[in-house]
Motif scaffolding. Structure first.
Motif, PDB file in Angstrom:
ATOM      1  N   GLN A 142      11.559  -0.213  -6.779  1.00  0.00           N
ATOM      2  CA  GLN A 142      12.098  -1.573  -6.890  1.00  0.00           C
ATOM      3  C   GLN A 142      13.492  -1.650  -6.268  1.00  0.00           C
ATOM      4  OE1 GLN A 142      11.605  -2.006 -11.153  1.00  0.00           O
ATOM      5  NE2 GLN A 142       9.923  -3.466 -10.874  1.00  0.00           N
ATOM      6  N   HIS A 143      14.260  -0.573  -6.405  1.00  0.00           N
ATOM      7  CA  HIS A 143      15.601  -0.536  -5.800  1.00  0.00           C
ATOM      8  C   HIS A 143      15.501  -0.497  -4.277  1.00  0.00           C
ATOM      9  CE1 HIS A 143      19.858   0.352  -5.391  1.00  0.00           C
ATOM     10  NE2 HIS A 143      19.549   1.365  -4.594  1.00  0.00           N
ATOM     11  N   GLU A 144      14.492   0.189  -3.755  1.00  0.00           N
ATOM     12  CA  GLU A 144      14.316   0.306  -2.305  1.00  0.00           C
ATOM     13  C   GLU A 144      13.779  -0.989  -1.685  1.00  0.00           C
ATOM     14  OE1 GLU A 144      12.048   3.680  -1.076  1.00  0.00           O
ATOM     15  OE2 GLU A 144      13.164   5.074  -2.337  1.00  0.00           O
ATOM     16  N   LYS A 185       0.836  -1.204   0.000  1.00  0.00           N
ATOM     17  CA  LYS A 185       0.000   0.000   0.000  1.00  0.00           C
ATOM     18  C   LYS A 185       0.871   1.254   0.000  1.00  0.00           C
ATOM     19  CE  LYS A 185      -4.311   1.536   2.093  1.00  0.00           C
ATOM     20  NZ  LYS A 185      -5.365   1.204   3.061  1.00  0.00           N
ATOM     21  N   HIS A 186       1.972   1.203   0.738  1.00  0.00           N
ATOM     22  CA  HIS A 186       2.916   2.318   0.784  1.00  0.00           C
ATOM     23  C   HIS A 186       3.521   2.560  -0.605  1.00  0.00           C
ATOM     24  CE1 HIS A 186       5.834   5.074   2.447  1.00  0.00           C
ATOM     25  NE2 HIS A 186       6.846   4.331   2.024  1.00  0.00           N
ATOM     26  N   ILE A 187       3.819   1.484  -1.317  1.00  0.00           N
ATOM     27  CA  ILE A 187       4.357   1.606  -2.675  1.00  0.00           C
ATOM     28  C   ILE A 187       3.333   2.256  -3.597  1.00  0.00           C
ATOM     29  CG2 ILE A 187       4.956   0.214  -4.716  1.00  0.00           C
ATOM     30  CD1 ILE A 187       6.461  -1.663  -2.748  1.00  0.00           C
ATOM     31  N   LEU A 188       2.071   1.839  -3.500  1.00  0.00           N
ATOM     32  CA  LEU A 188       1.005   2.455  -4.315  1.00  0.00           C
ATOM     33  C   LEU A 188       0.881   3.940  -4.000  1.00  0.00           C
ATOM     34  CD1 LEU A 188      -1.754  -0.306  -4.130  1.00  0.00           C
ATOM     35  CD2 LEU A 188      -0.564   0.452  -6.192  1.00  0.00           C
ATOM     36  N   TYR A 189       0.955   4.273  -2.722  1.00  0.00           N
ATOM     37  CA  TYR A 189       0.866   5.668  -2.294  1.00  0.00           C
ATOM     38  C   TYR A 189       1.987   6.499  -2.928  1.00  0.00           C
ATOM     39  CZ  TYR A 189       1.445   9.637   0.913  1.00  0.00           C
ATOM     40  OH  TYR A 189       1.618  10.893   1.443  1.00  0.00           O
ATOM     41  N   ARG A 190       3.202   5.983  -2.879  1.00  0.00           N
ATOM     42  CA  ARG A 190       4.335   6.728  -3.428  1.00  0.00           C
ATOM     43  C   ARG A 190       4.296   6.752  -4.953  1.00  0.00           C
ATOM     44  NH1 ARG A 190       9.741   4.765  -0.860  1.00  0.00           N
ATOM     45  NH2 ARG A 190      10.500   6.504  -2.131  1.00  0.00           N
ATOM     46  N   LEU A 191       3.802   5.679  -5.541  1.00  0.00           N
ATOM     47  CA  LEU A 191       3.673   5.623  -6.994  1.00  0.00           C
ATOM     48  C   LEU A 191       2.715   6.705  -7.484  1.00  0.00           C
ATOM     49  CD1 LEU A 191       4.586   3.986  -9.482  1.00  0.00           C
ATOM     50  CD2 LEU A 191       2.602   2.521  -9.145  1.00  0.00           C
ATOM     51  N   LEU A 192       1.580   6.853  -6.799  1.00  0.00           N
ATOM     52  CA  LEU A 192       0.613   7.888  -7.156  1.00  0.00           C
ATOM     53  C   LEU A 192       1.168   9.283  -6.911  1.00  0.00           C
ATOM     54  CD1 LEU A 192      -2.613   6.201  -5.757  1.00  0.00           C
ATOM     55  CD2 LEU A 192      -2.136   6.682  -8.157  1.00  0.00           C
ATOM     56  N   ASN A 193       2.159   9.369  -6.014  1.00  0.00           N
ATOM     57  CA  ASN A 193       2.831  10.641  -5.772  1.00  0.00           C
ATOM     58  C   ASN A 193       4.061  10.801  -6.671  1.00  0.00           C
ATOM     59  OD1 ASN A 193       1.713  12.431  -3.492  1.00  0.00           O
ATOM     60  ND2 ASN A 193       1.471  10.367  -2.675  1.00  0.00           N
ATOM     61  N   GLN A 194       4.074  10.023  -7.777  1.00  0.00           N
ATOM     62  CA  GLN A 194       5.031  10.181  -8.876  1.00  0.00           C
ATOM     63  C   GLN A 194       6.448   9.707  -8.561  1.00  0.00           C
ATOM     64  OE1 GLN A 194       4.472  14.350  -9.907  1.00  0.00           O
ATOM     65  NE2 GLN A 194       2.951  13.775 -11.436  1.00  0.00           N
ATOM     66  N   THR A 195       6.600   8.776  -7.608  1.00  0.00           N
ATOM     67  CA  THR A 195       7.904   8.130  -7.414  1.00  0.00           C
ATOM     68  C   THR A 195       8.061   7.052  -8.488  1.00  0.00           C
ATOM     69  OG1 THR A 195       7.754   8.458  -5.025  1.00  0.00           O
ATOM     70  CG2 THR A 195       9.372   6.850  -5.820  1.00  0.00           C
ATOM     71  N   PRO A 196       9.099   7.102  -9.313  1.00  0.00           N
ATOM     72  CA  PRO A 196       9.262   6.114 -10.391  1.00  0.00           C
ATOM     73  C   PRO A 196       9.345   4.679  -9.872  1.00  0.00           C
ATOM     74  CG  PRO A 196      10.727   7.982 -10.715  1.00  0.00           C
ATOM     75  CD  PRO A 196      10.145   8.135  -9.339  1.00  0.00           C
ATOM     76  N   ILE A 197       8.805   3.747 -10.654  1.00  0.00           N
ATOM     77  CA  ILE A 197       8.790   2.344 -10.251  1.00  0.00           C
ATOM     78  C   ILE A 197      10.204   1.812 -10.032  1.00  0.00           C
ATOM     79  CG2 ILE A 197       8.278  -0.003 -11.050  1.00  0.00           C
ATOM     80  CD1 ILE A 197       5.747   0.968 -12.281  1.00  0.00           C
ATOM     81  N   ASP A 198      11.156   2.204 -10.878  1.00  0.00           N
ATOM     82  CA  ASP A 198      12.512   1.651 -10.740  1.00  0.00           C
ATOM     83  C   ASP A 198      13.162   2.056  -9.415  1.00  0.00           C
ATOM     84  OD1 ASP A 198      12.606   4.275 -11.557  1.00  0.00           O
ATOM     85  OD2 ASP A 198      14.350   4.038 -12.848  1.00  0.00           O
ATOM     86  N   ILE A 199      12.834   3.245  -8.915  1.00  0.00           N
ATOM     87  CA  ILE A 199      13.362   3.673  -7.607  1.00  0.00           C
ATOM     88  C   ILE A 199      12.753   2.824  -6.494  1.00  0.00           C
ATOM     89  CG2 ILE A 199      13.334   5.554  -5.915  1.00  0.00           C
ATOM     90  CD1 ILE A 199      13.687   7.500  -8.202  1.00  0.00           C
ATOM     91  N   HIS A 204       3.657   7.863   4.804  1.00  0.00           N
ATOM     92  CA  HIS A 204       4.731   8.584   4.111  1.00  0.00           C
ATOM     93  C   HIS A 204       6.095   7.932   4.330  1.00  0.00           C
ATOM     94  CE1 HIS A 204       6.288  12.218   2.154  1.00  0.00           C
ATOM     95  NE2 HIS A 204       7.313  12.116   2.973  1.00  0.00           N
ATOM     96  N   PHE A 205       6.406   7.570   5.609  1.00  0.00           N
ATOM     97  CA  PHE A 205       7.738   7.050   5.937  1.00  0.00           C
ATOM     98  C   PHE A 205       7.788   5.536   6.070  1.00  0.00           C
ATOM     99  CE2 PHE A 205       8.195  11.484   7.385  1.00  0.00           C
ATOM    100  CZ  PHE A 205       9.417  11.804   6.821  1.00  0.00           C
ATOM    101  N   GLY A 206       6.618   4.907   6.159  1.00  0.00           N
ATOM    102  CA  GLY A 206       6.593   3.454   6.274  1.00  0.00           C
ATOM    103  C   GLY A 206       6.673   2.935   7.702  1.00  0.00           C
ATOM    104  N   VAL A 207       6.867   3.832   8.678  1.00  0.00           N
ATOM    105  CA  VAL A 207       6.896   3.443  10.099  1.00  0.00           C
ATOM    106  C   VAL A 207       6.175   4.518  10.908  1.00  0.00           C
ATOM    107  CG1 VAL A 207       9.047   2.122   9.980  1.00  0.00           C
ATOM    108  CG2 VAL A 207       9.142   4.574  10.441  1.00  0.00           C
ATOM    109  N   SER A 208       5.840   4.198  12.161  1.00  0.00           N
ATOM    110  CA  SER A 208       5.175   5.160  13.038  1.00  0.00           C
ATOM    111  C   SER A 208       6.164   6.231  13.490  1.00  0.00           C
ATOM    112  CB  SER A 208       4.595   4.454  14.262  1.00  0.00           C
ATOM    113  OG  SER A 208       5.642   3.990  15.088  1.00  0.00           O
ATOM    114  N   PRO A 209       5.680   7.417  13.954  1.00  0.00           N
ATOM    115  CA  PRO A 209       6.595   8.453  14.456  1.00  0.00           C
ATOM    116  C   PRO A 209       7.476   7.949  15.603  1.00  0.00           C
ATOM    117  CG  PRO A 209       4.419   9.385  14.104  1.00  0.00           C
ATOM    118  CD  PRO A 209       4.289   7.911  13.894  1.00  0.00           C
ATOM    119  N   LYS A 210       6.898   7.144  16.504  1.00  0.00           N
ATOM    120  CA  LYS A 210       7.667   6.612  17.644  1.00  0.00           C
ATOM    121  C   LYS A 210       8.818   5.743  17.154  1.00  0.00           C
ATOM    122  CE  LYS A 210       7.213   3.812  21.828  1.00  0.00           C
ATOM    123  NZ  LYS A 210       6.303   2.988  22.658  1.00  0.00           N
TER     124      LYS A 210
END
Length: 511
Positions: free
Chosen positions: A157-159, A141-155, A497-503
């Motif tokens: 996949q590298h992460e 779901k985080h990947i979909l979120y970033r993809l819709l925010n225009q993060t390229p797929i290849d980046i 956004h970051f994939g983890v909680s603030p704590k």
């Protein structure tokens, strides 16, 4: 309820195990088999969580049974019991990851302790498995979120090199839910759950992923494409009605065409946003794109292209190109008696609306009056005269903006940085730099490559990162400091956004 398979060629031994399980209150579904061969057959149709097997049996003995079980059912707990106190058996049992080796005759206390340990192991493994699956779903779901925010797929996949991106091929259609207010930000957890429930009711059990993109937008990515566009427009209409009934808010929704492959997901989202630009002309329409026979007309498509070029020229303040493009569209229809008057008035009203975006000093009422004139004129020459009058004012304004000491986009960025803790709406920011909200939104995206809501969110997340990394401020205080009055909403957005909680993020940063 967990399931246990008891395997022993002596019925009385199986009955003893059965009795002890009941005596000690272990809630298990119990199966029995007289030998290893029968046990394997039963496991084919009805897998178990625990295998409790004798070692010495005809046909297939306990060791052979355990070996085959371990190959096929990796997570099954195995317990051996035998009357042979033989170290060789124990040693082999350990190589098969048997949980215990119980000697006959079975001691009730030993049996109870062994079963408690096994049950604890099963619960722990189940919890770990559920956590792994939940974490993987969150990452997707985080990947979909970033993809819709225009993060390229290849980046991406590298992460995430350990994750297969084949799941992106599942998504076949998209619906964008948009509100002119940031009402999502003010919903409680219960309110958000209720909203998702209303969406789910309308979706009629379709398989989809819901992405909470920003305080004004939700994206639904559907995995099914057995239904056609009309069916998805009906789903969108029902979602709109459910939200209006529940919250009194008129959201607008746009429905995509079929998504051919993952590389088209971002492009599809941009198309859905573009569809919503027609809202100016259809105050009472909530589902887009509008069905119209003109969309198949070659002339209409040419004009749509020209309007987009005019919009780009306005955003880039290219006055020479703007004059040329407006001249082309005027000359095309001057003394052209074959064109429908309804379409011609519609086209030039749209052009007028684009021009007015650069002149916020004129009220919406003023723009509406000009558009009413477009629809009331009896001669095209009057439309032409009005358009050229507005064009002169626009060009003058664009030239003044270019010579202004403070570029409006930079002014917006500075205001956002200085007032990140405040409620920053598009309308308010547009007012600060004397532009219409539509014009500011388009110009900001054209110059920065980012939508204004996305930019504000990024600034807020950067500030949250800084405060979590270098201060001991409480999460609730950080939430308010970066503009989120609702701490639960801030935590959810931060995690997306970051994939983890603030704590957890603070623990990682501060070590």
């Amino acid at each position: 309820m967990y399931r246990i398979l008891i395997v022993d060629d002596e019925k009385v031994e199986r009955e003893v195990i059965h009795f002890l399980l009941k005596k000690f209150g272990f809630e298990l579904e119990i199966m029995e088999a007289a030998n290893g061969k029968e046990a394997l057959e039963k496991l084919e149709s009805c897998p178990a969580d625990i295998l409790l097997t004798d070692v010495q049996m005809p046909f297939v003995d306990g060791m052979e049974l355990a070996t085959k079980v371990r190959e096929k059912y990796m997570g099954m707990e195995i317990i051996f019991f035998s009357g042979h106190d033989d170290f060789a058996f124990v040693k082999k049992a350990l190589t098969l990851r048997a949980d215990n080796y119980i000697l006959k005759p079975i001691k009730p206390e030993e049996f109870e302790q062994t079963m408690k340990k096994v049950m604890d192991n099963i619960r722990q493994h189940k919890e770990e498995q559920e956590k792994r699956e939940a974490n993987q779903e969150f990452i997707k779901k985080h990947i979909l979120y970033r993809l819709l925010n225009q993060t390229p797929i290849d980046i991406l996949q590298h992460e995430y090199p350990y994750l297969s991106f084949d799941f992106l091929n599942d998504y076949k259609r998209m619906i964008l839910i948009h509100s002119d207010t940031a009402f999502l930000e003010n919903l409680s957890e219960e309110g958000t759950f209720y909203l998702y429930e209303q969406i789910n009711k309308a979706a009629l059990h379709a398989r989809y992923e819901l992405i909470h993109l920003n305080p004004s937008q939700i994206v639904l990515l559907f995995k099914d494409n057995s239904n056609g566009l009309i069916a998805y427009r009906q789903v969108a209409a029902q979602i709109q009605q459910n939200i209006h009934t529940a919250y009194g808010i008129n959201c607008v929704l746009s429905v995509s065409k079929h998504i051919e492959n993952p590389n088209h997901i971002v492009q599809t989202y941009s198309e859905l946003e573009d569809y919503l630009k027609d809202r100016f002309f259809y105050a009472d329409v909530f589902i887009y794109p509008i069905d119209t026979p003109l969309t198949d007309n070659k002339e209409f498509k040419e004009d749509e292209y020209l309007l987009r070029e005019i919009e780009k020229s306005l955003q880039q303040a290219d006055t020479l190109k703007l004059e040329k493009e407006i001249s082309i569209i005027i000359e095309k229809y001057d003394k052209n008696a074959k064109t429908s008057q309804v379409y011609l008035r519609f086209l030039f009203a749209r052009l007028l609306q684009l021009l007015f975006q650069t002149m916020p000093e004129h009220s919406k009422e003023s723009m509406d009056r000009y558009i009413e004139l477009i629809y009331s004129y009896t001669h095209f020459s009057d439309i032409k005269h009005t358009l050229l009058e507005i064009q002169r004012k626009v060009i003058k304004k664009l030239e003044e903006d270019k010579n202004s000491p403070m570029h409006p986009i930079e002014a917006v960025k500075q205001y956002v940085a200085d007032n990140i803790e405040k409620d920053l709406s598009l309308d308010m920011l547009a007012e600060k730099v004397y532009l219409t909200s539509g014009y500011l939104s388009d110009k900001f995206k054209q110059e920065t490559g980012s939508g204004i809501n996305k930019y504000i969110k990024q600034v807020r997340m950067d500030k949250a990162d800084e405060l979590l990394s270098y201060t001991n401020m409480k999460v609730n205080d950080i939430s308010k400091a970066v503009g989120y009055s609702n701490a639960s909403y801030f935590i959810r957005i931060f995690r997306e956004h970051f994939g983890v909680s603030p704590k957890r993020y603070r623990e990682m940063k501060q070590g």
